[in-house]
Design a protein around this motif. Structure first.
Motif, PDB file in Angstrom:
ATOM      1  N   ALA A  39       0.849  -1.208   0.000  1.00  0.00           N
ATOM      2  CA  ALA A  39       0.000   0.000   0.000  1.00  0.00           C
ATOM      3  C   ALA A  39       0.877   1.248   0.000  1.00  0.00           C
ATOM      4  O   ALA A  39       0.601   2.213  -0.714  1.00  0.00           O
ATOM      5  CB  ALA A  39      -0.921  -0.002   1.214  1.00  0.00           C
ATOM      6  N   SER A  64      -4.836   7.114  -5.928  1.00  0.00           N
ATOM      7  CA  SER A  64      -5.723   5.979  -6.206  1.00  0.00           C
ATOM      8  C   SER A  64      -7.111   6.470  -6.624  1.00  0.00           C
ATOM      9  O   SER A  64      -7.683   5.997  -7.616  1.00  0.00           O
ATOM     10  CB  SER A  64      -5.814   5.104  -4.947  1.00  0.00           C
ATOM     11  N   SER A 104      -1.300  -5.283  -2.684  1.00  0.00           N
ATOM     12  CA  SER A 104      -1.658  -5.000  -1.294  1.00  0.00           C
ATOM     13  C   SER A 104      -2.966  -5.705  -0.922  1.00  0.00           C
ATOM     14  O   SER A 104      -3.038  -6.436   0.067  1.00  0.00           O
ATOM     15  CB  SER A 104      -1.801  -3.484  -1.103  1.00  0.00           C
ATOM     16  N   LEU A 105      -3.974  -5.487  -1.744  1.00  0.00           N
ATOM     17  CA  LEU A 105      -5.277  -6.099  -1.446  1.00  0.00           C
ATOM     18  C   LEU A 105      -5.176  -7.623  -1.450  1.00  0.00           C
ATOM     19  O   LEU A 105      -5.829  -8.304  -0.645  1.00  0.00           O
ATOM     20  CB  LEU A 105      -6.321  -5.616  -2.458  1.00  0.00           C
ATOM     21  N   GLU A 124      -1.609  -1.359  -5.366  1.00  0.00           N
ATOM     22  CA  GLU A 124      -2.879  -1.646  -4.703  1.00  0.00           C
ATOM     23  C   GLU A 124      -3.315  -3.102  -4.856  1.00  0.00           C
ATOM     24  O   GLU A 124      -3.824  -3.703  -3.915  1.00  0.00           O
ATOM     25  CB  GLU A 124      -3.963  -0.722  -5.242  1.00  0.00           C
ATOM     26  N   PHE A 179      -3.840  -8.749   1.913  1.00  0.00           N
ATOM     27  CA  PHE A 179      -4.843  -8.630   2.978  1.00  0.00           C
ATOM     28  C   PHE A 179      -5.909  -9.717   2.843  1.00  0.00           C
ATOM     29  O   PHE A 179      -6.371 -10.291   3.837  1.00  0.00           O
ATOM     30  CB  PHE A 179      -5.488  -7.245   2.966  1.00  0.00           C
ATOM     31  N   GLU A 217     -12.386   0.270  -6.337  1.00  0.00           N
ATOM     32  CA  GLU A 217     -11.866  -0.600  -5.279  1.00  0.00           C
ATOM     33  C   GLU A 217     -10.467  -0.105  -4.963  1.00  0.00           C
ATOM     34  O   GLU A 217      -9.621  -0.004  -5.853  1.00  0.00           O
ATOM     35  CB  GLU A 217     -11.799  -2.044  -5.753  1.00  0.00           C
ATOM     36  N   SER A 218     -10.242   0.199  -3.717  1.00  0.00           N
ATOM     37  CA  SER A 218      -8.978   0.828  -3.364  1.00  0.00           C
ATOM     38  C   SER A 218      -8.327   0.108  -2.190  1.00  0.00           C
ATOM     39  O   SER A 218      -9.011  -0.469  -1.342  1.00  0.00           O
ATOM     40  CB  SER A 218      -9.246   2.293  -2.994  1.00  0.00           C
ATOM     41  N   ALA A 219      -7.028   0.179  -2.143  1.00  0.00           N
ATOM     42  CA  ALA A 219      -6.300  -0.383  -1.001  1.00  0.00           C
ATOM     43  C   ALA A 219      -6.325   0.562   0.187  1.00  0.00           C
ATOM     44  O   ALA A 219      -5.769   0.228   1.236  1.00  0.00           O
ATOM     45  CB  ALA A 219      -4.857  -0.667  -1.400  1.00  0.00           C
ATOM     46  N   TYR A 220      -6.942   1.726   0.031  1.00  0.00           N
ATOM     47  CA  TYR A 220      -6.847   2.754   1.068  1.00  0.00           C
ATOM     48  C   TYR A 220      -8.176   3.127   1.717  1.00  0.00           C
ATOM     49  O   TYR A 220      -8.205   3.613   2.833  1.00  0.00           O
ATOM     50  CB  TYR A 220      -6.212   4.013   0.473  1.00  0.00           C
TER      51      TYR A 220
END
Lengths: 222, 464
Positions: free
Chosen positions: A200, B311, A208-209, A205, A212, B188-191
């Motif tokens: 992240a 993002s 990262s996702l 992304e 997780f 869709e975001s990692a944040y």
């Protein structure tokens, strides 16, 4: 009205004067008996186990463990370590640092003391550079095994590097365990999440996702 | 003397511009079918002087980001509208709205705060008990506990109001014939974003201020809305991004920050060029937070904010890239667009006591493809989901923290009735309107959208 604090302080003071080589004139020349050392450590361990940090400091604050005989260095190291840990738990970063460094001077392979020193730098003194150095010294001792200690140090080192946005280095730390078999799921989950945070921070992304999600999936199977 | 001449010149210019707009509107009103849609943009720096910025608790903030107000003016025969996105936690200035009308002839103004929690605040909003109590948690309308017009006593705030009015003027004086196209797409975001209310059967609601493990939560709205304004050559001149999430990552960091909305607009402007103004329009963010908050430390805190903004910008540009101008748009004989606005003023009972609160709502419908509903509070995301599900307009976006000059300047959180039953922050804390207030506002917005649809008039878009 001001007698009360003195009364409260009296028992630990007497304890220190009677049993230990304290830095009070006259007491320093007394030989320290092995039985006294052992009883000291038994008491300190007990207080540490029960997380009675205040009491531990109150009873042993003025004891000069470093002055214990050379042949008692392992015991002195343990005592200094226990007191340093207590200071650290009480958020007293500077005395904790002094004791833990003194413990490690006497017993440089005392790995948990390295961990406590690193955590003290990180949590109490806000010195990430020294914390990272201490974690790496610890990892040099333990190697990248599957036990809790090296994995804890690896996660903490990766965390510091991520905080500093040194993400490539953080990934390098974590990648030691990428191909490692036999890591307990609880640690694998934490390693995955740490990687998720590093990706992240890198702006990757999807990677990262994915980390997780893998962690959540593994967690759900526990 | 010099300043008098300057002021007189400015006043004359303002009057000429305002009169020009009035003439344009009058002329256009007489001939609906041939009048084009115009747009104008402006941006103004509203950063306070060094060492004067403070957060809601009155703590000093060091400079890090510049703060801006970004203005998009839209105008057709019937309507003139300014949408202002301000890098502040809340900005509800009746003065800006009345001055924009008086000086520039702008009939409707939306003051939309990005809601960054690391911008500065005027002295009158500082929470410092017991001297000044927490007006967000008092169970009273902020309109009763805060002197909103009196906020101008803070010199920075007064200067900000004047700058924003001037920026609206600048946008109004630089109109160009425009097309608008809007859409929304998956994001869709990692944040971000997660729902920060963990509702458990038989137990109190837990506030999930952060969600570092990215656990699924609901409800959320994993979409981003985009409004692209382009000139008749097809060049993008403004890109407004509607998304719902609290910009709180830099809260408490001790610095002035625009948080992720700032990073988003920087990214979009970098990608689309200096002639395109990017704007963040805060949505129904009442119960939505970014994943990372207190778990962030060091420089990574600001890095994550920047990554989150990028993002969101990338997500918005993906949506924008797929937006198609209607076939025929731009052709002299075929392209038409509408810009319709309705204002509502609802009288809503407070949850406790006998008092009521006037809540203003502005509904805009643009060209049958876009509806904006401006609310002066922090609606829970379920309201957006309900509105989207029921609206006849494909892209219907709530603008939260959006004041339009009517009613209470700010009504804090607008939860759902179900959330009020469940309790928790934003539902029973920092929320004072009747439990069904949100549903009533959504119903009103739907009624207005349908009404505007029914009596839609068309105006021609100027030829390419």
């Amino acid at each position: 009205m001001r007698i009360f604090p003195f009364v409260v302080a009296l028992p630990p003071l007497l304890h220190a004067l009677l049993f230990f080589n304290v830095t009070i004139s006259g007491a320093a020349d007394e030989p320290v008996r092995a039985a006294d050392l052992e009883s000291t450590l038994v008491r300190m361990r007990e207080l540490g186990r029960e997380r009675k940090w205040q009491e531990l400091i109150a009873e042993f604050k003025i004891v000069d463990f470093a002055a214990w005989p050379t042949e008692s260095a392992p015991q002195a190291a343990e005592a200094l370590h226990l007191r340093g840990q207590a200071y650290s738990q009480l958020k007293q970063g500077r005395p904790a640092e002094v004791d833990l460094k003194a413990a490690l001077k006497l017993a440089p392979r005392r790995d948990i003391a390295w961990l406590n020193l690193a955590e003290n730098y990180m949590n109490n003194l806000g010195d990430d550079a020294q914390a990272l150095d201490a974690y790496r010294r610890l990892l040099a001792l333990t190697g990248r095994k599957n036990g809790w200690l090296p994995i804890t140090a690896t996660l903490a080192a990766a965390r510091i590097l991520t905080d500093q946005v040194r993400t490539d280095e953080a990934l390098q730390e974590l990648q030691h365990y990428d191909e490692s078999d036999g890591v307990a799921p609880i640690w694998r989950i934490r390693l995955l999440r740490a990687s998720g945070h590093v990706y992240a921070a890198q702006g990757k992304e999807q990677e990262s996702l994915a980390k997780f999600r893998e962690a959540l999936d593994l967690e759900s199977r526990q | 003397m010099k300043s008098f001449v300057l002021r007189a010149s400015l006043m004359a210019a303002s009057l000429i511009a305002a009169w020009g707009l009035v003439c344009l509107e009058r002329t256009a009103l007489g001939d609906d079918k041939s009048s084009p849609l115009y747009a104008g943009t402006a941006k103004v720096d509203i950063t306070p002087e060094a060492d004067t910025a403070v957060d809601m608790l009155g703590r000093r903030l060091s400079p890090r980001d510049r703060l801006f107000a970004r203005v998009l003016v839209l105008k057709n025969d019937d309507v003139s509208l300014a949408i202002v996105s301000v890098d502040l936690i809340v900005f509800a200035s009746p003065k800006v709205i009345s001055d924009a009308k008086a000086k520039w002839g702008i009939r409707h103004v939306i003051l939309s705060a990005t809601h960054t929690h690391a911008g500065t605040v005027p002295r009158g909003l500082i929470i410092n008990p017991p001297m000044s109590s927490d007006w967000t948690r008092s169970n009273r309308a902020p309109a009763d506990s805060i002197d909103w017009p009196g906020l101008s006593a803070d010199p920075w705030y007064a200067a900000t109001e004047a700058k924003i009015v001037a920026a609206i003027g600048a946008a109004t004086q630089n109109l160009f014939a425009a097309r608008i196209v809007a859409g929304k797409g998956p994001f869709e975001s990692a944040y971000m974003a997660h729902n920060r209310r963990l509702v458990r059967p038989g137990a109190p609601v837990v506030a999930l201020w952060e969600n570092p493990d990215r656990r699924p939560t609901k409800p959320v709205d994993p979409t981003v809305g985009v409004i692209r304004v382009e000139d008749l050559t097809g060049k993008p001149r403004a890109l407004a991004v509607q998304y719902a999430c609290h910009p709180v990552t830099t809260m408490g960091s001790g610095v002035v920050s625009r948080d992720f909305p700032g990073a988003m607009v920087d990214y979009v402007e970098q990608e689309l060029g200096p002639d395109c103004l990017a704007m963040y329009l805060q949505g129904a963010q009442g119960d939505l937070d970014p994943y990372d908050l207190h778990n962030l430390r060091g420089e990574n805190r600001f890095n994550i904010v920047r990554r989150a903004g990028i993002s969101l910008g990338q997500g918005a540009l993906r949506v924008a890239a797929d937006l198609k101008v209607r076939p025929g748009a731009g052709a002299p004989d075929a392209s038409k667009a509408t810009l319709q606005v309705k204002e509502s003023l609802l009288t809503i009972p407070n949850r406790t006591g006998n008092r009521t609160t006037e809540v203003g709502l502005l509904t805009i419908v643009i060209d049958r493809t876009l509806a904006l509903v401006a609310l002066p509070g922090e609606p829970f995301i379920q309201h957006q989901l309900d509105l989207s599900a029921k609206s006849p307009v494909a892209n219907t976006f709530i603008l939260g923290l959006a004041y339009c000059g009517q009613g209470s300047p700010f009504v804090v959180y607008i939860p759902t009735a179900q959330a009020v039953k469940e309790g928790g922050y934003g539902a029973t804390e920092c929320s004072f309107l009747a439990a069904d207030a949100g549903a009533k506002l959504v119903d009103e917005a739907l009624a207005q959208i349908r009404d505007l649809q029914a009596r839609r008039k068309t105006t021609r878009v100027a030829p390419r």
